[in-house]
Design a protein around this motif. Structure first.
Motif, short mmCIF file in Angstrom:
data_model
loop_
_atom_site.label_atom_id
_atom_site.label_comp_id
_atom_site.label_asym_id
_atom_site.label_seq_id
_atom_site.Cartn_x
_atom_site.Cartn_y
_atom_site.Cartn_z
N ALA A 53 23.04 15.96 -13.48
CA ALA A 53 24.22 15.14 -13.80
C ALA A 53 23.99 13.69 -13.39
CB ALA A 53 25.46 15.70 -13.12
N ASP A 54 23.35 13.47 -12.25
CA ASP A 54 23.05 12.10 -11.82
C ASP A 54 22.07 11.43 -12.78
OD1 ASP A 54 24.70 12.38 -9.62
OD2 ASP A 54 23.06 12.89 -8.25
N LEU A 55 21.09 12.19 -13.24
CA LEU A 55 20.11 11.62 -14.18
C LEU A 55 20.77 11.30 -15.52
CD1 LEU A 55 16.97 13.80 -13.39
CD2 LEU A 55 17.46 11.46 -12.64
N VAL A 56 21.66 12.15 -15.97
CA VAL A 56 22.39 11.88 -17.22
C VAL A 56 23.21 10.60 -17.06
CG1 VAL A 56 24.23 12.72 -18.75
CG2 VAL A 56 22.41 14.28 -17.99
N ALA A 57 23.83 10.42 -15.90
CA ALA A 57 24.62 9.21 -15.65
C ALA A 57 23.75 7.96 -15.62
CB ALA A 57 25.39 9.34 -14.34
N MET A 58 22.47 8.12 -15.27
CA MET A 58 21.57 6.96 -15.19
C MET A 58 21.19 6.42 -16.57
SD MET A 58 18.99 8.07 -12.11
CE MET A 58 17.91 6.65 -12.33
N VAL A 59 21.30 7.23 -17.61
CA VAL A 59 20.93 6.77 -18.95
C VAL A 59 21.83 5.60 -19.32
CG1 VAL A 59 20.80 7.42 -21.40
CG2 VAL A 59 20.12 9.06 -19.62
N PRO A 60 21.25 4.49 -19.75
CA PRO A 60 22.07 3.34 -20.12
C PRO A 60 23.15 3.74 -21.14
CG PRO A 60 19.78 2.70 -20.05
CD PRO A 60 19.81 4.20 -19.89
N PRO A 61 24.36 3.26 -20.95
CA PRO A 61 25.49 3.66 -21.81
C PRO A 61 25.26 3.42 -23.30
CG PRO A 61 26.29 2.43 -19.92
CD PRO A 61 24.79 2.35 -19.88
N ARG A 62 24.44 2.46 -23.65
CA ARG A 62 24.24 2.16 -25.08
C ARG A 62 23.37 3.19 -25.80
NH1 ARG A 62 20.95 -1.00 -22.15
NH2 ARG A 62 18.75 -1.08 -22.70
N LEU A 63 22.70 4.08 -25.04
CA LEU A 63 21.84 5.09 -25.67
C LEU A 63 22.65 6.35 -25.99
CD1 LEU A 63 18.59 4.77 -23.52
CD2 LEU A 63 19.07 3.80 -25.77
N PRO A 64 22.40 6.93 -27.16
CA PRO A 64 23.14 8.13 -27.55
C PRO A 64 22.58 9.39 -26.88
CG PRO A 64 21.60 7.56 -29.26
CD PRO A 64 21.50 6.47 -28.21
N HIS A 65 23.39 10.40 -26.77
CA HIS A 65 23.00 11.73 -26.32
C HIS A 65 22.22 11.73 -25.00
CE1 HIS A 65 24.28 12.87 -30.31
NE2 HIS A 65 23.40 12.06 -30.84
N PRO A 66 22.83 11.23 -23.93
CA PRO A 66 22.11 11.14 -22.66
C PRO A 66 21.61 12.48 -22.14
CG PRO A 66 24.43 10.61 -22.37
CD PRO A 66 24.20 10.73 -23.84
#
Length: 147
Positions: A53-66
Motif C-alpha cells: 500500500a505504501d508503494l502504491v501511494a508512492m506512484v506519482p499521481p499523474r500515472l494511471p493504475h498505480p
C-alpha cells in the motif's frame, strides 16, 4: 537503507564464499551479482507484502493504475534478481534493472516531496535517495559492462 544493506551483505557473503573455495563466487563480479540480486529480491517482495500500500501511494499521481505499476515493477525486479544469478543473462539483467531504477526514481522523488511514509517511517529524503540510486546504478553498470 535495507536495500543497501542487502547489496553489501549479499556481496560480502558471496565474496567470502568465493574466498573459501566456492568457484562460482570466486571474484568481485560474481559476488556483486549476488549482492545486487539480494537487493532486488528484497525490494521485489515489498511489492507484494505489507509495504504494498505504501508503494502504491508512492506512484506519482499523474500515472494511471498505480497498483498495476507496482505489481509489474515487482515482477520485473524479481525476474531480474533471478537472471542476475545466471552468468549468461546477468549482463542483460543488470542493464534492464538499471533502466528500471531510472524509470522508478521519479516515484521516489515524488514520495520524498510529498512527505510519504514507508512502513510507518518517512521515506528517504531526496538527496540521500539520489545518492543510493547512484550506488545501485553503479553496481548494475559494473555487472553490465564488467568482466
Amino acid at each position: 537503507m535495507a536495500p543497501l544493506i542487502a547489496l553489501v551483505a549479499g556481496f560480502t557473503l558471496a565474496r567470502l564464499a568465493g574466498l573459501l573455495g566456492v568457484d562460482a563466487l570466486d571474484g568481485w563480479h560474481p559476488a556483486l551479482r549476488v549482492g545486487l540480486a539480494a537487493l532486488f529480491a528484497l525490494t521485489a517482495f515489498a511489492h507484494f507484502t505489507g509495504r504494498r500500500a505504501d508503494l502504491v501511494a508512492m506512484v506519482p499521481p499523474r500515472l494511471p493504475h498505480p497498483g498495476l505499476l507496482v505489481t509489474v515493477t515487482g515482477v520485473l525486479e524479481l525476474a531480474g534478481a533471478v537472471a542476475l544469478l545466471v552468468p549468461a543473462t546477468a549482463g542483460w539483467a543488470a542493464a534492464g534493472l538499471g533502466l528500471l531504477l531510472l524509470a522508478m526514481f521519479p516515484a521516489n522523488a515524488s514520495a520524498a516531496r510529498r512527505g510519504l511514509t514507508l512502513a510507518g517511517r518517512p521515506v528517504t529524503p531526496l538527496a540521500p535517495r539520489a545518492l543510493l540510486q547512484v550506488v545501485f546504478l553503479a553496481a548494475a553498470a559494473a555487472i553490465s559492462f564488467g568482466a
